[in-house]
Design a protein around this motif. Structure first.
Motif, PDB file in Angstrom:
ATOM      1  N   ALA A 882       0.819  -1.207   0.000  1.00 20.35           N
ATOM      2  CA  ALA A 882       0.000   0.000   0.000  1.00 20.35           C
ATOM      3  C   ALA A 882       0.851   1.254   0.000  1.00 20.35           C
ATOM      4  O   ALA A 882       0.524   2.248  -0.659  1.00 20.35           O
ATOM      5  N   SER A 885       2.177   1.840  -3.527  1.00 20.26           N
ATOM      6  CA  SER A 885       1.156   2.300  -4.477  1.00 20.26           C
ATOM      7  C   SER A 885       0.463   3.576  -4.039  1.00 20.26           C
ATOM      8  O   SER A 885      -0.383   4.090  -4.766  1.00 20.26           O
ATOM      9  N   GLN A 887      -1.679   3.926  -1.583  1.00 18.48           N
ATOM     10  CA  GLN A 887      -3.029   3.657  -1.121  1.00 18.48           C
ATOM     11  C   GLN A 887      -3.078   3.664   0.400  1.00 18.48           C
ATOM     12  O   GLN A 887      -2.086   3.363   1.081  1.00 18.48           O
ATOM     13  N   GLU A 888      -4.245   4.004   0.920  1.00 14.84           N
ATOM     14  CA  GLU A 888      -4.453   3.972   2.369  1.00 14.84           C
ATOM     15  C   GLU A 888      -4.731   2.533   2.798  1.00 14.84           C
ATOM     16  O   GLU A 888      -5.500   1.823   2.150  1.00 14.84           O
ATOM     17  N   TYR A 889      -4.121   2.125   3.885  1.00 16.57           N
ATOM     18  CA  TYR A 889      -4.279   0.754   4.374  1.00 16.57           C
ATOM     19  C   TYR A 889      -4.734   0.800   5.828  1.00 16.57           C
ATOM     20  O   TYR A 889      -4.129   1.483   6.657  1.00 16.57           O
ATOM     21  N   ALA A1157     -10.274   0.527  -7.250  1.00 15.93           N
ATOM     22  CA  ALA A1157      -9.035   1.032  -6.664  1.00 15.93           C
ATOM     23  C   ALA A1157      -7.871   0.416  -7.421  1.00 15.93           C
ATOM     24  O   ALA A1157      -8.008  -0.607  -8.098  1.00 15.93           O
ATOM     25  N   GLU A1163      -6.149  -1.636 -11.943  1.00 17.86           N
ATOM     26  CA  GLU A1163      -7.433  -1.194 -11.425  1.00 17.86           C
ATOM     27  C   GLU A1163      -8.345  -2.406 -11.223  1.00 17.86           C
ATOM     28  O   GLU A1163      -8.649  -3.122 -12.173  1.00 17.86           O
TER      29      GLU A1163
END
Length: 1426
Positions: A882, A885, A887-889, A1157, A1163
């Protein structure tokens, strides 16, 4: 055709495309050339040459075109998501994408290059065509904009809002609505303005229904808006335009094709004309600037041109468009000519032709495209079709080329190639090696998060959930919003008193959003579902979303499309830490259940099971003579209190004495006696039965040694309080503060004391970990010891005790807590005194023993056993991925549950659990090995899922490796072994799946040898554990367990359910697993649940209640006139009995868009569209009324509908609105209880694709009660057939001609079942099935046309891509336009097998696209069902 006598006549009529029929939404004559622009519902903008209506150009749009304007040399088109400008010929000049996607109207600002855009959700956006970007916004007071026109004589624009008001917008005041007037109470159908006149056509409310007004209203806006006249038009005006050359003249047209040119004053009569639409509806109209041409667009894709002469002019100055001639090839070849005559082209360089490249050969294609930072795109300026951005690093006076060098990194950014599977595995293996080298711990596979990866062409029902669940219990889906509640729901389900109370709960049909009722219905599904299946808590989560208190506490996740376009408010209120969110959810849920029971006058199940009554005392310290204030309060959760951060082990100076070898030997007790020291388990011998030098023996020794060293280092060398000490301080809370005391002394310095007065049956403890550093209190105890052969080993004992005893004396304001390794060590009563068969003498002996032990007379002492733990998982692999990339985890939750043996028996005896799966695959040897979650790995995001064709007929089970057994018997040892294995072999570590795999590597050289006696212990445990998990049976045998002699600990990771060892709940795995909630149950309740079977569910409805519910008036009220009833409720003589046959079909709507996401650069669909039940129809399957509907419920939604899915559901806006719907409307709760009653009575359901229907309805039906025509007419290893194809081939019937109808589909499935039974009786079923598949493979799977008793293939529909309209719809290809009725409310009647008809009316103003086409694989509708 052209009319004589100077009147109007049709000059030309032509389709926009010769094969595709897309509704024409907007028309506009070109202001410079002799052309006509048209925008369609199929996202196409086209230009036609007038007057022949030849197609000049055609370009795609981003969505259905809602409005068009001509600028002379270009045309502006508007769709919901995009504003586009195209030059003559279709060349793109400008394209601006809107993020919100609610653009609905457009008007050019007078004497400016700006365009005013109206939004359906309210508000205006000012867009500058020259700058190519928005330059301002304006507020409309919350009113949605449906039309913009003007300007008026004073320069103001006229806005039509969704509530039927017209408003004047002055550009000089920032388009503020100065004056408003109600024009049509039901909304607008058309609006236009010219000069000082405004004309409007719209809807009115007649007898409770919306109808088109037969008058066009004309308003004078010179001063204040006032009504000037009403122009009668009997056909109902749905289109109107002012004449550009004759002031005060209106073009009025109806959807049926009637139009006239009328005086706006309504003083003179006008001639009527009829457009020959051949059944289409008129949907668009336009008048040329010369006034000589009229254009009309229809729903079938046709454009009609009318004129009053045979040679009209579009503009006063003609500029003729010439259609270019098609290019002729240089060499004309016929089929008879040899291919050698064709010209051959050779590249200028030596690269060769693309056709020369082999299929799997790599070709260098140059550098990937550049990437522009999104922050820089906001400052981009555009000149024609070239965009440029000013260098942000440019500074005046800086050296030459300094700005260029500074921006080089940003300019050279390019799209990174998507990593392949090999690159992903290598990156994952590298992370494993780095963590192992740093002494990290690997998280076992059973704790990995398993995601259902949505793949195109793969239906949800093909996902084999039994691959992840070999237990008799049922998992919960994790692709729904707010599905983090799954772990808590599973814990509550396995709480015996909670489950028994909710199983006996009778749902209330009138309580639509009752959490008690929804939890009761969910527990019924979990108790009756088949082994290895999965349920979803959709209805419970739906009720939770409607609770305002839950939203205020931050318990809800803001998902795109939930309540608004982005649901920003809900997402902003959400508690960010998942551990705190589930702790708040537990407290809220129990309090909400208690409130509902108290409000309904019922005994509170939450209070009886979880309620802890506290006695609170407030003492005034500054006024000691004041009497103490004593009161009581009820809580449902105890928050665990920790010492200050400076006393953390290894993190500061500890004020406690003692040594690490005896960290919690005695806890000081206010009752005057020491707490029992934590029991020390017997030393566990470690070893291997294999030869000392074998790889397995060496691996086990390495795992044990690594775990021992890690445990010894984890204590930090400092003493710590025991769990009993912390809990004791949390139960008896004393604090001093300045607070309000009473009216006389007001604020004083007080002391507050709280102690338990009444202990609960189940004690819920909030672990309250504020950060990861608090895990230092939870580290296991480590002591040095020796094995049987004298070798030094390290023993570990978990900090979390398996049993506690709480002694409370509220009179003396004291409480004491003891802990031990088992409840037997804490029980003061004789054995058997607390069992269900205990006698009075046993109870008396217990009381004497309690008194002798020092329990006060007014106090109580209760022994608890640990029965459940909810833990927060933060996988280091996913954290790193995460972070890479961006992204929030937040991790996910799992639940450890101590399951009573009686629950295994109850689950095996459930109606659904007694029938094996009908549609499941047999896993291969590798799948069977991986499915034993306690032994191996888990597959994440679909990676490593079993393939359909790789499974052998008889699965084999391999032996369990010592690495796996060590991970179970020695908490942390298996993880250390996996880490060591990963560090030793890169290739093996890289072979793990996404869920984290099993490691096999070389043994590090420096590890401690283990004795043979230790190996024997592990070998015996390995055999017993492997037998318990696998049992040598088929993976789909129900169930693979024998009755356990004692409790079994299970790990519930959504739908991934695996057994675990008793030490697992206390494991931390290097901080990757943190406890959130603890559940301690009274030992008497625990032992009673081990002997007494859980309660069986009671019926949700009585027969009388079922009949009354079926006859209940709709939500519109008993006096509202609806359409002719489409169903007749069941009579008392028709009550369902076991085996009663019914046909069922359901339709659904989408309440949210799919959530997507980026996962590792790809995606993926994180959550699919959230569908909800919108209509359910049940038909009688036997008796005199066979084929007639007994239930036909339209479901009123609790939130706005995102997409009605009209092409697949047959529903249009208004069908689910109580103020507009002409159908029988009811609530989801009532419809669900009807179906639940039919299922409980043993009714058998016939339908097509019922597995998808029942899943979306959120109801579990035993397979023995389902007859699915998808499976009846299905050959092995072949595609599944659609309902339309089966009906056309077997019944010679044509269904779904216009749209889907659930009654028609259910009746067709019932007739197909009759045909199936007849073919089976005649013995011709196999031949008929084979012949049907042969036909489909030869001629396609379109519906069959019968001529002369022989089947013929239907005409093939053209692909949607042929018209640049994007991919085909999910259901298949659109073919042709369907004729639509002209009447105000037409009736369409169809006949079922019983000869009974049904009626469905539709208003002409409701636009609805009718499609017919081939259904997708499996005959699935809508979202992959048919």
């Amino acid at each position: 055709m052209w009319a004589q006598s100077g009147g109007w006549g049709e000059l030309a009529s032509a389709p926009l495309h010769p094969r595709l029929a897309d509704q024409v939404n907007a028309l506009a004559f070109d202001a410079l050339e002799e052309g006509l622009w048209a925008g369609t519902d199929g996202a196409v903008v086209a230009e036609l040459v007038c007057p022949a209506l030849e197609r000049y150009c055609s370009v795609p749009a981003s969505g259905p075109v809602v409005e068009l304007w001509s600028l002379g040399e270009a045309a502006v088109s508007l769709s919901a998501y995009e504003l586009a400008v195209h030059a003559s010929g279709g060349a793109p000049r400008l394209a601006w994408a809107d993020e919100v996607g609610d653009l609905a109207a457009m008007e050019l600002e007078p004497r400016s290059t700006r365009v005013v855009l109206g939004r359906a959700g309210g508000g205006l956006t000012l867009f500058d065509l020259k700058l190519g970007k928005p330059v301002g916004t304006a507020d409309t007071g919350g009113r949605g904009v449906v039309a913009l026109c003007g300007p008026t004589g004073r320069g103001a624009l006229v806005m039509g809002s969704s509530d039927g008001y017209i408003s004047l917008l002055d550009p000089r005041s920032g388009y503020k609505a100065e004056q408003s007037l109600l024009a049509h109470s039901g909304g607008f159908a058309a609006l236009d303005a010219r000069g000082e006149l405004v004309a409007a056509a719209g809807y009115v409310n007649r007898m409770g229904r919306l109808a088109l007004d037969t008058y066009a209203k004309v308003f004078d806006v010179r001063m204040a808006p006032r009504m000037l006249s009403s122009v009668p038009f009997a056909a109902g005006p749905s289109l109107l335009r002012f004449h550009p050359r004759i002031s005060g003249t209106l073009l009025l047209a109806s959807a049926s094709g009637v139009f006239t040119l009328a005086d706006a004053q309504g003083m003179t009569a006008a001639a009527m004309y009829q457009v020959e639409t051949e059944g289409d509806l008129l949907t668009a109209a336009a008048i040329s600037s010369s006034g000589e041409c009229l254009a009309f667009g229809g729903s079938g894709g046709y454009v009609h041109l009318w004129a009053h002469s045979h040679d009209p002019a579009v503009n006063q100055i003609r500029q003729v468009l010439t259609v270019p001639e098609p290019c002729t090839p240089l060499v004309s070849l016929s089929e008879a000519d040899p291919l050698s005559l064709a010209p051959t082209y050779f590249p200028m360089d030596s690269t060769g032709l693309l056709s020369d490249v082999e299929p799997f050969e790599s070709v260098a294609v140059g550098l990937p495209p550049r990437v522009v930072d999104a922050a820089l795109l906001k400052s981009m300026r555009q000149s024609d079709f070239v965009g440029y951005i000013q260098n942000p690093h440019f500074q005046r006076g800086a050296p030459y080329s300094a700005a260029t060098r500074a921006a080089a990194a940003q300019r050279n950014q390019r799209v990174q190639p998507r990593p392949g599977l090999r690159e992903l595995e290598e990156a994952r293996a590298e992370r494993v090696r780095r963590r192992a080298a740093a002494g990290g711990v690997m998280l076992p596979g059973r704790y990995k998060r398993v995601r259902i990866k949505q793949q195109q062409g793969v239906r949800f029902e093909e996902f084999d959930f039994s691959y992840y669940n070999r237990t008799p219990f049922t998992g919960l889906e994790n692709d729904l919003a707010n599905c983090y509640t799954n772990a808590l729901l599973q814990v509550l389900f396995f709480c015996p008193p909670m489950r028994d109370a909710l199983m006996r709960h009778v749902p209330e049909p009138s309580a639509e959003f009752s959490l008690t009722c929804e939890m009761s219905l969910l527990f019924r599904m979990l108790a009756t579902a088949a082994s290895g299946t999965v349920c979803q808590a959709a209805n419970l989560l739906r009720a939770l979303r409607q609770n305002k208190e839950a939203a205020g506490l931050g318990l809800l996740e803001g998902v795109k499309g939930e309540r608004a376009a982005t649901d920003i408010e809900v997402e902003a209120k959400k508690e960010r830490l998942l551990s705190k969110r589930v702790q708040s959810l537990s407290r809220f849920l129990l309090e909400a259940l208690n409130k509902e029971c108290v409000a309904g006058g019922r005994p509170s199940v939450a209070d009886a099971v979880f309620g802890l009554v506290q006695r609170q005392r407030m003492q005034c310290l500054s006024r000691p003579n004041r009497p103490d204030q004593i009161k009581e309060a009820r809580i449902f959760q105890v928050d665990l209190q920790y010492p200050p951060a400076k006393e953390r082990p290894g993190g500061g100076t500890s004020g406690r004495g003692g040594t690490a070898s005896n960290p919690a030997s005695t806890a000081s007790s206010p009752l005057g006696r020491p707490a029992a020291p934590p029991a020390t388990p017997p030393a566990l011998s470690l070893g291997s039965a294999s030869a000392p030098g074998s790889p397995d023996a060496v691996a086990v020794k390495a795992a044990a040694a690594a775990a021992a060293v890690a445990a010894a280092a984890g204590t930090g060398g400092a003493s710590r309080p025991s769990f009993a000490e912390l809990l004791q301080g949390s139960l008896r809370v004393q604090s001093e503060m300045r607070a309000w005391f009473d009216e006389e002394v007001k604020y004083q310095y007080v002391r507050q004391t709280r102690v338990p007065r009444q202990l609960p049956t189940v004690l819920v403890i909030n672990c309250g970990l504020q950060d990861r550093e608090d895990l230092c209190w939870w580290q296991p105890y480590a002591t040095a010891a020796e094995d049987s052969e004298g070798n030094p080993v390290v023993r570990r004992r978990p900090w979390l005790p398996a049993a506690i005893a709480v002694t409370a004396d509220p009179d003396s304001w004291a409480v004491a807590v003891e802990q031990a390794g088992s409840a037997d060590e804490l029980l003061l009563m004789p054995a058997g005194a607390g069992s269900p068969g205990a006698t009075a003498g046993d109870a008396a002996a217990a009381a004497q023993a309690a008194a002798a032990a020092g329990v006060p007379a007014g106090g109580s002492r209760i022994v608890y056993e640990l029965t459940a733990v909810i833990a927060h998982i933060r996988d280091e692999d996913e954290v790193e991925e995460a972070a890479e990339s961006g992204q929030e985890y937040e991790g996910h939750l799992v639940a450890h549950v101590k399951v009573p043996p009686t629950y295994f028996d109850a689950q095996q005896q459930s109606p659904a659990g007694s029938t094996p799966h009908a549609l499941s695959r047999t896993p291969s040897e590798t799948d069977a090995r991986a499915a034993a979650g306690a032994l191996g790995s888990s597959t994440v995001a679909g990676g490593g899922a079993p393939s359909a064709g790789s499974a052998p007929s008889t699965p084999r089970f391999t032996a369990v490796s010592p690495h796996e057994i060590a991970s179970l018997l020695l908490p942390g040892a298996g993880a250390a072994a996996a880490a060591a294995a990963a560090a030793g072999s890169p290739s093996t570590a890289g072979s793990m799946g996404e869920g984290g795999g099993q490691q096999h590597a070389q043994q590090p050289a420096q590890q401690q040898e283990l004795s043979s006696s230790e190996a024997e212990v592990i070998r015996q445990a390995s055999d017993s554990l492997a037998a318990a998990l696998i049992g040598g049976q088929s993976a789909h045998s129900t169930p693979p367990y024998s009755r356990p002699q004692r409790y079994n600990w299970m790990v519930f990771n959504d739908f991934h359910i695996t057994p675990s060892m008793p030490e697992e709940p206390a494991e931390l795995y290097g901080g990757q697993k943190a406890p959130c909630l603890l559940f301690y149950t009274q030992v008497e309740v625990v032992r009673r649940a081990a002997e007494v079977a859980p309660a069986q569910p009671v019926p949700v409805l009585t027969p009388e209640g079922f009949l009354a519910l079926c006859r209940m008036p709709p939500l519109q009220g008993p006096k509202v006139r609806l359409h002719k009833p489409t169903f007749a409720p069941l009579l008392a003589s028709e009550l369902p009995q076991p085996g009663s046959l019914f046909a069922l079909d359901a339709e659904f709507v989408a309440y949210s868009p799919p959530e997507k996401a980026l996962l590792r650069g790809v995606e993926v669909e994180v959550r699919p569209s959230r569908l909800g039940l919108a209509r359910v129809s049940v038909l009688r399957g036997q008796g005199a009324g066979k084929g007639t509907a007994c239930i036909d419920d339209y479901i009123k939604g609790a939130e706005p509908v995102y997409d009605y899915l009209t092409k697949f559901s047959g529903l249009v806006p208004g069908d689910l609105d109580p103020s507009r719907s002409p159908h029988y409307l009811t609530t989801l709760k009532r419809a669900y209880l009807k179906l639940r009653h039919l299922v409980d009575c043993g009714a058998v359901f016939v339908g097509h694709g019922l597995k998808k229907d029942f899943r979306m309805i959120n109801i579990v039906v035993p397979p023995s009660q389902i007859v699915d025509t998808v499976d009846l007419f299905h050959a092995k290893r072949s595609r599944k057939l659609s309902l339309r194809f089966l009906a056309s081939y077997l019944l010679r019937a044509s269904i779904q001609e216009h749209t889907h109808d659930s009654i028609e589909d259910a009746a067709t499935a019932l007739r197909l079942y009759d045909v199936y039974q007849q073919l089976v009786r005649e013995g011709t079923f196999e031949a008929k099935l084979q012949g049907m598949y042969d036909w489909g493979k030869r001629f396609g799977w379109e519906p069959v046309i019968w001529k002369g008793g022989q089947p013929h293939p239907a005409p093939q529909a053209p692909p949607a891509a042929a018209y640049a309209a994007g991919p085909p719809p999910p259901g298949g290809h659109s073919s042709g336009h369907m004729q639509q009725q002209q009447q105000q409310g037409y009736s369409q009647q169809g006949r079922g097998p019983g000869g009974e008809g049904y009626h469905q009316q539709q208003q002409p103003q409701q636009r609805m696209m009718h499609h017919q086409g081939q259904h997708g694989p499996g005959g699935q509708r809508g979202m992959g069902r048919r």
